[in-house]
Design a protein around this motif. Sequence first.
Motif, PDB file in Angstrom:
ATOM      1  N   ASN A   1       0.830  -1.201   0.000  1.00  0.00           N
ATOM      2  CA  ASN A   1       0.000   0.000   0.000  1.00  0.00           C
ATOM      3  C   ASN A   1       0.863   1.250   0.000  1.00  0.00           C
ATOM      4  N   ASP A   2       0.393   2.238  -0.735  1.00  0.00           N
ATOM      5  CA  ASP A   2       1.080   3.522  -0.715  1.00  0.00           C
ATOM      6  C   ASP A   2       0.755   4.253   0.574  1.00  0.00           C
ATOM      7  N   LEU A   3       1.728   4.975   1.057  1.00  0.00           N
ATOM      8  CA  LEU A   3       1.527   5.812   2.232  1.00  0.00           C
ATOM      9  C   LEU A   3       1.744   7.252   1.836  1.00  0.00           C
ATOM     10  N   PHE A   4       1.027   8.133   2.500  1.00  0.00           N
ATOM     11  CA  PHE A   4       1.099   9.560   2.244  1.00  0.00           C
ATOM     12  C   PHE A   4       1.560  10.226   3.529  1.00  0.00           C
ATOM     13  N   TYR A   5       2.260  11.334   3.390  1.00  0.00           N
ATOM     14  CA  TYR A   5       2.851  11.999   4.551  1.00  0.00           C
ATOM     15  C   TYR A   5       2.520  13.476   4.538  1.00  0.00           C
ATOM     16  N   VAL A   6       2.364  14.010   5.735  1.00  0.00           N
ATOM     17  CA  VAL A   6       2.252  15.452   5.909  1.00  0.00           C
ATOM     18  C   VAL A   6       3.370  15.844   6.866  1.00  0.00           C
ATOM     19  N   LEU A   7       4.158  16.809   6.453  1.00  0.00           N
ATOM     20  CA  LEU A   7       5.273  17.309   7.259  1.00  0.00           C
ATOM     21  C   LEU A   7       4.941  18.694   7.781  1.00  0.00           C
ATOM     22  N   VAL A   8       5.311  18.950   9.025  1.00  0.00           N
ATOM     23  CA  VAL A   8       5.177  20.275   9.617  1.00  0.00           C
ATOM     24  C   VAL A   8       6.538  20.659  10.181  1.00  0.00           C
ATOM     25  N   PHE A   9       7.000  21.843   9.803  1.00  0.00           N
ATOM     26  CA  PHE A   9       8.244  22.375  10.331  1.00  0.00           C
ATOM     27  C   PHE A   9       7.904  23.533  11.265  1.00  0.00           C
ATOM     28  N   PRO A  10       7.942  23.308  12.589  1.00  0.00           N
ATOM     29  CA  PRO A  10       7.712  24.431  13.507  1.00  0.00           C
ATOM     30  C   PRO A  10       8.763  25.512  13.266  1.00  0.00           C
ATOM     31  N   GLU A  11       8.419  26.706  13.564  1.00  0.00           N
ATOM     32  CA  GLU A  11       9.319  27.837  13.300  1.00  0.00           C
ATOM     33  C   GLU A  11      10.435  27.939  14.338  1.00  0.00           C
ATOM     34  N   ILE A  12      11.096  26.828  14.599  1.00  0.00           N
ATOM     35  CA  ILE A  12      12.255  26.823  15.495  1.00  0.00           C
ATOM     36  C   ILE A  12      13.319  25.930  14.885  1.00  0.00           C
ATOM     37  N   ARG A  13      14.502  26.112  15.345  1.00  0.00           N
ATOM     38  CA  ARG A  13      15.603  25.223  14.962  1.00  0.00           C
ATOM     39  C   ARG A  13      16.131  24.599  16.254  1.00  0.00           C
ATOM     40  N   SER A  14      16.147  23.283  16.276  1.00  0.00           N
ATOM     41  CA  SER A  14      16.682  22.612  17.456  1.00  0.00           C
ATOM     42  C   SER A  14      18.175  22.386  17.238  1.00  0.00           C
ATOM     43  N   SER A  15      18.918  22.603  18.264  1.00  0.00           N
ATOM     44  CA  SER A  15      20.368  22.411  18.225  1.00  0.00           C
ATOM     45  C   SER A  15      20.680  20.919  18.266  1.00  0.00           C
ATOM     46  N   THR A  16      21.446  20.431  17.290  1.00  0.00           N
ATOM     47  CA  THR A  16      21.808  19.017  17.265  1.00  0.00           C
ATOM     48  C   THR A  16      22.620  18.647  18.508  1.00  0.00           C
ATOM     49  N   GLY A  17      23.548  19.512  18.895  1.00  0.00           N
ATOM     50  CA  GLY A  17      24.345  19.248  20.103  1.00  0.00           C
ATOM     51  C   GLY A  17      23.464  19.131  21.336  1.00  0.00           C
ATOM     52  N   LEU A  18      22.525  20.072  21.483  1.00  0.00           N
ATOM     53  CA  LEU A  18      21.601  20.020  22.617  1.00  0.00           C
ATOM     54  C   LEU A  18      20.745  18.755  22.541  1.00  0.00           C
ATOM     55  N   ALA A  19      20.316  18.417  21.348  1.00  0.00           N
ATOM     56  CA  ALA A  19      19.476  17.222  21.186  1.00  0.00           C
ATOM     57  C   ALA A  19      20.197  15.980  21.698  1.00  0.00           C
TER      58      ALA A  19
END
Length: 126
Positions: free
Chosen positions: A1-19
């Motif tokens: 089955n095909d899958l469909f996606y919806v992406l949301v990018f909140p207006e923030i940038r998370s720090s990879t180091g902090l993550a």
Amino acid sequence: NDLFYVLVFPEIRSSTGLAYRRVDDWFSSHPDDEQWPDAAELERMYLLNPREWRFRNSFTQALVPDYPVIGLALEDIRRTEALFTEMTGSGSAVFGVFDSGEAARYAYETLRRVWKRCYFILPLDF
């Protein structure tokens, strides 16, 4: 089955180091939570309906306290009745999985009213 996606990018940038620090802190304080499925289990899960997926992104639970807007975006996608929702990588984008184009289109139309950076993704062979 095909899958469909919806992406949301909140207006923030998370720090990879902090993550990565937050994930390390999370697992240090939740040692029993470290349950990683092996490759065979991941493949078995992937073949199930997305509603039954138990995949998880360790960054999500670790980052939402620092970036509550990620949790809000996930909750908004869940309200559209996505079959599965999660954060991508170390953040901050989140996504919902749908088994029909109509359901994904409805979610996209609903979410784009709230989230400026919202995208509807079709399967490659659609």
